[in-house]
Design an enzyme around this catalytic site. Sequence first.
Site, PDB file in Angstrom:
ATOM      1  N   THR A 129       0.863  -1.172   0.000  1.00 48.67           N
ATOM      2  CA  THR A 129       0.000   0.000   0.000  1.00 48.67           C
ATOM      3  C   THR A 129       0.897   1.220   0.000  1.00 48.67           C
ATOM      4  OG1 THR A 129      -1.435   1.345   1.421  1.00 48.67           O
ATOM      5  CG2 THR A 129      -0.176  -0.360   2.504  1.00 48.67           C
ATOM      6  N   CYS A 170      -2.072   4.834  -5.402  1.00 42.45           N
ATOM      7  CA  CYS A 170      -2.807   3.994  -4.447  1.00 42.45           C
ATOM      8  C   CYS A 170      -2.907   2.636  -5.117  1.00 42.45           C
ATOM      9  CB  CYS A 170      -4.192   4.564  -4.156  1.00 42.45           C
ATOM     10  SG  CYS A 170      -5.234   3.449  -3.192  1.00 42.45           S
ATOM     11  N   GLU A 177      -4.965   0.341  -5.219  1.00 40.77           N
ATOM     12  CA  GLU A 177      -6.243  -0.097  -5.794  1.00 40.77           C
ATOM     13  C   GLU A 177      -6.610   0.638  -7.079  1.00 40.77           C
ATOM     14  OE1 GLU A 177      -6.211  -1.384  -1.687  1.00 40.77           O
ATOM     15  OE2 GLU A 177      -6.125   0.668  -2.449  1.00 40.77           O
TER      16      GLU A 177
END
Length: 230
Positions: free
Chosen positions: A83, A197, A199
């Site tokens: 992350t 990020c 995602e």
Amino acid sequence: MKTLGLIGGMSWESSAQYYRLINEEVRARLGGAHSAQLLMWSLDFARIKQLQHDGDWDALGNEMVDAAQRLQAGGAELLLICTNTMHKLVGEIEAACPLPLLHIADPTATAIVQAGLQRVGLLGTAFTMEENFYRGRLSERFGLDVLVPEADDRRDVHAIIYQELIAGVVNERSRRVYVEVIERLVARGAEAIILGCTEIMLLVRAEDSPVPLFDTTTLHARAAVDAALA
């Protein structure tokens, strides 16, 4: 092959991509039935998310250090935090765990510099876009000029991550929001966009941007394989 130690679960949607990308890369390089030698400590993201928005970074630091030490005890030889946002706590992890840590910003910035680009737009959580732990590393270590979206756009980018992408929700409306944010960054002079990020790669595609995209998830995973096989 070195054993990789992945601190994941933030969210598991992107951690699953790390597992896939790392194993695909190992198989592509070594052939046959080869796969990666790795460990993953996957955290409960509900707790992490709450602590982030409460601003309790001391508790988050404890969570990260605990995860790193568990991976070390399990035999990991190299750490990855799966992350971008939690790289805010790299200092705490490095102080408490002797394993080398592959910072997610470094392979991303290296790829940008190698492409001959210098002014980049950064998308990510509000923490990543607004604080200096990430932007500062890009500018101070690699000489990049980092642009972030305006306040309203930052709010929308952050909300889509936490309300949709961490739950695996991908919809066209949100893609259009990101495309418009990217277009505004390009209008301000961005030569490339960092998907900062892990995602965002689930939502934004190369064809959604008029300038090159640098996906931190993919670049981090590839760099991990470089290090594991060195």
